[in-house]
Design a protein around this motif. Structure first.
Motif, PDB file in Angstrom:
ATOM      1  N   ASP A   5       3.400 -19.380 -38.282  1.00 45.64           N
ATOM      2  CA  ASP A   5       3.539 -17.925 -38.117  1.00 45.64           C
ATOM      3  C   ASP A   5       3.694 -17.186 -39.441  1.00 45.64           C
ATOM      4  OD1 ASP A   5       6.088 -18.707 -38.849  1.00 45.64           O
ATOM      5  OD2 ASP A   5       6.974 -18.332 -36.881  1.00 45.64           O
TER       6      ASP A   5
ATOM      7  N   ASN B  38      -5.625 -14.782 -33.119  1.00 41.30           N
ATOM      8  CA  ASN B  38      -5.436 -15.178 -31.731  1.00 41.30           C
ATOM      9  C   ASN B  38      -6.725 -15.900 -31.328  1.00 41.30           C
ATOM     10  OD1 ASN B  38      -5.387 -15.353 -28.931  1.00 41.30           O
ATOM     11  ND2 ASN B  38      -4.542 -13.309 -28.639  1.00 41.30           N
ATOM     12  N   ASN B  39      -6.636 -17.184 -31.048  1.00 43.31           N
ATOM     13  CA  ASN B  39      -7.846 -17.933 -30.709  1.00 43.31           C
ATOM     14  C   ASN B  39      -7.998 -18.156 -29.209  1.00 43.31           C
ATOM     15  OD1 ASN B  39      -5.781 -19.782 -30.439  1.00 43.31           O
ATOM     16  ND2 ASN B  39      -6.856 -21.458 -31.464  1.00 43.31           N
TER      17      ASN B  39
ATOM     18  N   VAL C 258      -1.142 -19.126 -22.811  1.00 46.77           N
ATOM     19  CA  VAL C 258       0.239 -19.229 -23.290  1.00 46.77           C
ATOM     20  C   VAL C 258       0.950 -20.373 -22.567  1.00 46.77           C
ATOM     21  CG1 VAL C 258       2.447 -18.047 -23.498  1.00 46.77           C
ATOM     22  CG2 VAL C 258       0.310 -16.773 -23.797  1.00 46.77           C
TER      23      VAL C 258
ATOM     24  N   GLY D  81       3.889 -16.468 -31.573  1.00 45.88           N
ATOM     25  CA  GLY D  81       3.266 -16.609 -32.874  1.00 45.88           C
ATOM     26  C   GLY D  81       3.731 -15.627 -33.923  1.00 45.88           C
TER      27      GLY D  81
ATOM     28  N   ASP E 252       0.136  -8.573 -33.524  1.00 50.34           N
ATOM     29  CA  ASP E 252       0.129  -9.955 -34.001  1.00 50.34           C
ATOM     30  C   ASP E 252       0.484 -10.960 -32.908  1.00 50.34           C
ATOM     31  OD1 ASP E 252      -0.623  -9.434 -36.620  1.00 50.34           O
ATOM     32  OD2 ASP E 252       1.442  -9.151 -37.311  1.00 50.34           O
ATOM     33  N   SER E 253       0.593 -10.484 -31.676  1.00 50.37           N
ATOM     34  CA  SER E 253       0.970 -11.369 -30.576  1.00 50.37           C
ATOM     35  C   SER E 253      -0.031 -12.513 -30.420  1.00 50.37           C
ATOM     36  CB  SER E 253       1.043 -10.589 -29.266  1.00 50.37           C
ATOM     37  OG  SER E 253       2.091  -9.650 -29.306  1.00 50.37           O
ATOM     38  N   PHE E 254       0.510 -13.719 -30.321  1.00 55.47           N
ATOM     39  CA  PHE E 254      -0.266 -14.946 -30.097  1.00 55.47           C
ATOM     40  C   PHE E 254      -1.238 -15.251 -31.243  1.00 55.47           C
ATOM     41  CE2 PHE E 254       0.544 -12.848 -25.954  1.00 55.47           C
ATOM     42  CZ  PHE E 254       1.624 -13.647 -25.584  1.00 55.47           C
ATOM     43  N   LYS E 255      -0.962 -14.697 -32.406  1.00 55.08           N
ATOM     44  CA  LYS E 255      -1.736 -15.060 -33.595  1.00 55.08           C
ATOM     45  C   LYS E 255      -1.025 -16.189 -34.334  1.00 55.08           C
ATOM     46  CE  LYS E 255      -4.075 -10.686 -34.659  1.00 55.08           C
ATOM     47  NZ  LYS E 255      -4.293  -9.650 -35.699  1.00 55.08           N
TER      48      LYS E 255
ATOM     49  N   ASN F 145      -8.291 -11.196 -24.472  1.00 58.52           N
ATOM     50  CA  ASN F 145      -7.115 -10.572 -25.074  1.00 58.52           C
ATOM     51  C   ASN F 145      -7.573  -9.458 -25.990  1.00 58.52           C
ATOM     52  OD1 ASN F 145      -4.654 -10.212 -26.888  1.00 58.52           O
ATOM     53  ND2 ASN F 145      -3.921 -11.795 -25.489  1.00 58.52           N
TER      54      ASN F 145
ATOM     55  N   ASN G 180      -6.585  -8.566 -28.857  1.00 59.62           N
ATOM     56  CA  ASN G 180      -6.642  -8.845 -30.295  1.00 59.62           C
ATOM     57  C   ASN G 180      -7.412 -10.123 -30.636  1.00 59.62           C
ATOM     58  OD1 ASN G 180      -4.778 -10.727 -29.466  1.00 59.62           O
ATOM     59  ND2 ASN G 180      -3.186 -10.177 -30.941  1.00 59.62           N
ATOM     60  N   LEU G 181      -8.292 -10.533 -29.740  1.00 61.98           N
ATOM     61  CA  LEU G 181      -9.198 -11.627 -30.076  1.00 61.98           C
ATOM     62  C   LEU G 181     -10.157 -11.181 -31.174  1.00 61.98           C
ATOM     63  CD1 LEU G 181     -10.454 -13.199 -26.707  1.00 61.98           C
ATOM     64  CD2 LEU G 181      -9.171 -14.357 -28.513  1.00 61.98           C
TER      65      LEU G 181
END
Length: 342
Positions: free
Chosen positions: A118, A234-235, A239, A247, A257-260, A298, A300-301
């Motif tokens: 992270d 985020n790939n 979750v 992340g 930045d969620s799940f990045k 998502n 932010n993909l």
């Protein structure tokens, strides 16, 4: 003679002693391919020396850094697996505790601007402090580590040799570990040999097909020659319902930045399974299946993953054939990186 004169003489003596001490050390220049970008690490602030690298190696392999004197840095970062662990998905620590993430590989760290999945750490000189103090990893504090090291017969003379002072400090402990980690440069895989046009070394037709597919579909994030762009993405992983790991957002407090998670290097990927921040995939085929069939929508993909990656089974096999050319066995089995035997 007045007091100022004596102070001046004392200062001059200290300076001379420091200069003489530096002359006893053997400077080392980090070796890497001339075609690579310049390292981001500032070696002027922590110049590599043979003696300090050796000290850092001793510390890296010593379980004295942990609360119960049972877990060393190498417990989760094994030299022959590209300095990660492969026998479980999540890192294990003191008293059989289990962490929340798979350990990152320790390769080509001089080119890293941030560390951990992270990016919680922004400098290699303090990176080791995170696992040392994490309750589910080494569970110690740096002051206690210093006290334990100071009480040994082994370490005060080594710190005296390196720093000109047998009084051990937390700063010196962390900088010495960083010195050893900086030397972990992997640059002699088959891929590297092909890029150097070494005689008799060339890709097979399958590897070449895989390379072209890789450049088309993967190189944006896993950028040559380091095979990472060092960024957070985020790939599209589903979750984990137990870990609920968000992340990078946990550090930046930015919802975007969620799940990045940090893009890992693919060098030595053959040996550094399981894959992803939580070690959920045990094979490269599973990784490619995720990118072709299971990327979760998502906001932010990255654009490149909005519709997944289009690959048939033969193309997946070709990409994996190329990825295997990133294995650097000279690095993995380099005795200078292993446990420091006398």
């Amino acid at each position: 003679m007045n007091k100022k004169f004596y102070i001046l003489i004392l200062i001059m003596m200290v300076v001379c002693m420091a200069a003489q001490h530096k002359l006893l050390l053997h400077p080392i220049t980090l070796q890497f391919p001339s075609t690579w970008p310049k390292p981001v690490y500032d070696f002027n602030k922590n110049p590599l020396t043979k003696e300090n690298i050796a000290l850092g190696r001793e510390l890296f392999y010593d379980p004295i850094l942990s609360k119960n004197n049972m877990i060393s840095c190498s417990s989760c970062h094994l030299s022959f697996t590209s300095f990660t662990h492969v026998d479980h998905s999540l890192s294990h620590g003191i008293y059989d505790s289990i962490g929340t993430r798979n350990s990152p590989v320790l390769v080509n760290l001089a080119w890293n601007k941030s560390f951990m999945w992270d990016g919680a750490i922004n400098h290699l000189d303090v990176q080791a402090l995170a696992p040392i103090t994490h309750p589910s990893e080494m569970g110690e504090n740096i002051n206690s580590v210093v006290r334990k090291l100071q009480q040994t017969k082994k370490y005060p003379p080594l710190f005296l040799e390196v720093y000109g002072d047998s009084n051990i400090t937390g700063e010196h402990v962390l900088k010495s570990i960083a010195q050893f980690q900086l030397t972990l440069v992997s640059s002699n895989s088959k891929y590297d040999q092909v890029m150097r046009n070494e005689p008799g070394i060339e890709f097979t037709q399958q590897e070449l097909r895989g390379y072209e597919l890789f450049k088309k579909n993967c190189n944006h994030c896993h950028t040559e020659p380091l095979f990472t762009n060092g960024e957070f993405i985020n790939n599209g992983l589903p979750v984990d319902p137990d870990l609920k790991d968000i992340g990078r957002a946990k550090i930046s407090l930015n919802p975007s930045d969620s799940f990045k998670f940090k893009v890992p290097t693919l060098r030595n990927i053959e040996f550094s399974y399981p894959y992803m921040h939580d070690g959920r995939f045990s094979s490269l085929y599973q990784v490619l299946d995720h990118y072709t069939n299971n990327v979760q929508p998502n906001s932010n993909l990255p654009l490149e993953l909005k519709n997944g990656i289009q690959l048939n089974s033969n193309e997946k096999t070709d990409i994996i054939a190329f990825l295997l050319t990133l294995s650097d066995k000279a690095f993995l089995f380099n005795s200078e990186f292993g446990f420091p035997r006398k």
